[in-house]
Design an enzyme around this catalytic site. Structure first.
Site, PDB file in Angstrom:
ATOM      1  N   THR A   1       0.852  -1.183   0.000  1.00 51.05           N
ATOM      2  CA  THR A   1       0.000   0.000   0.000  1.00 51.05           C
ATOM      3  C   THR A   1       0.890   1.236   0.000  1.00 51.05           C
ATOM      4  OG1 THR A   1      -1.992   1.021   0.927  1.00 51.05           O
ATOM      5  CG2 THR A   1      -0.352   0.289   2.524  1.00 51.05           C
TER       6      THR A   1
ATOM      7  N   CYS B   1      -2.470   8.097   7.525  1.00 52.99           N
ATOM      8  CA  CYS B   1      -3.049   6.750   7.541  1.00 52.99           C
ATOM      9  C   CYS B   1      -2.052   5.755   8.145  1.00 52.99           C
ATOM     10  CB  CYS B   1      -3.400   6.301   6.129  1.00 52.99           C
ATOM     11  SG  CYS B   1      -4.613   7.330   5.281  1.00 52.99           S
TER      12      CYS B   1
ATOM     13  N   HIS C   1      -5.397  -0.535   5.102  1.00 54.26           N
ATOM     14  CA  HIS C   1      -4.954   0.858   4.984  1.00 54.26           C
ATOM     15  C   HIS C   1      -5.987   1.699   5.734  1.00 54.26           C
ATOM     16  CE1 HIS C   1      -2.962   4.102   2.362  1.00 54.26           C
ATOM     17  NE2 HIS C   1      -3.795   4.744   3.161  1.00 54.26           N
TER      18      HIS C   1
END
Length: 166
Positions: A27, A33, A50
Site C-alpha cells: 500500500t 493513515c 490501509h
C-alpha cells in the site's frame, strides 16, 4: 521446473486485502493513515489494511465504508484471517504510518489524525491480544509499505528518507 513469481497485491486507501506466500501486499500513500499487517507466519497468510481514520462512530454517513476506520477494519481483517485458517494464538502484527503531515499552531486533538490513528490501531490490536512485532510510526513523511509473506518482512519506503525493513 516452474518458477514461482511473487504477485504484488495492491491495497488501496481505506481498503484491505489478503494474500498467501509467495505474494507481496503493498500500500502507498500512507501519510496520517496507518498500514496494518496481521499475519500467521507458520501458515504464510496475511492481511493488510490501509486505515484512514480512527473511529467510525464519528461518521455521519449511513453508507459507512468499514474498511476506512481502525475500529471496524481491524476486526474485519482478523475475523477473515481466522475464517481462512489462521490460528488466533499465532497472529502477529506490524504497523507503519501515522505521520503528522501538516503542522498546526492549534492544540486541537482532532487535527492529530496520524497520532490518533496509531493509538486506535494499537488499542484494537491489544484488545485482540495480537502483539505488534515491529512498527515505524509517526514522523512527518509519507510512506509506502510492502509485506513479503515468505520472509514476514515489512519493507518501508519513506519519502526523502530511503528504505528500511522491519
Amino acid at each position: 521446473m516452474t518458477i514461482q513469481t511473487n504477485e504484488i497485491i495492491k491495497v488501496g486507501i481505506a481498503d484491505l486485502k489478503f494474500a498467501k506466500s509467495p505474494d507481496v501486499l503493498r500500500t502507498s500513500g500512507l501519510g496520517s493513515c496507518v498500514g496494518v499487517v496481521v499475519y500467521d507466519s507458520s501458515l504464510n497468510i496475511a492481511g493488510m489494511s490501509h486505515v484512514m481514520l480512527p473511529d467510525s462512530s464519528l461518521s455521519k454517513r449511513s453508507d459507512l465504508n468499514e474498511l476506512k476506520y481502525a475500529d471496524t477494519a481491524i476486526p474485519f481483517l482478523v475475523n477473515q484471517l481466522l475464517r481462512d485458517g489462521a490460528r488466533k494464538f499465532a497472529l502477529k502484527a506490524k504497523i507503519a504510518g501515522g505521520a503528522q503531515m501538516f503542522s498546526f499552531s492549534s492544540s486541537n486533538d482532532m487535527l492529530r489524525v496520524g497520532a490518533r490513528n496509531v493509538e486506535a490501531v494499537k488499542q484494537i490490536l491489544t484488545e485482540y491480544r495480537i502483539p505488534i512485532i515491529a512498527e515505524d510510526v509517526h514522523g512527518n513523511s509519507g510512506r509506502t509499505i510492502e509485506f513479503n509473506l515468505e520472509t514476514n518482512m515489512l519493507k518501508i519506503r519513506t519519502v526523502s528518507q530511503g528504505e528500511t525493513e522491519i
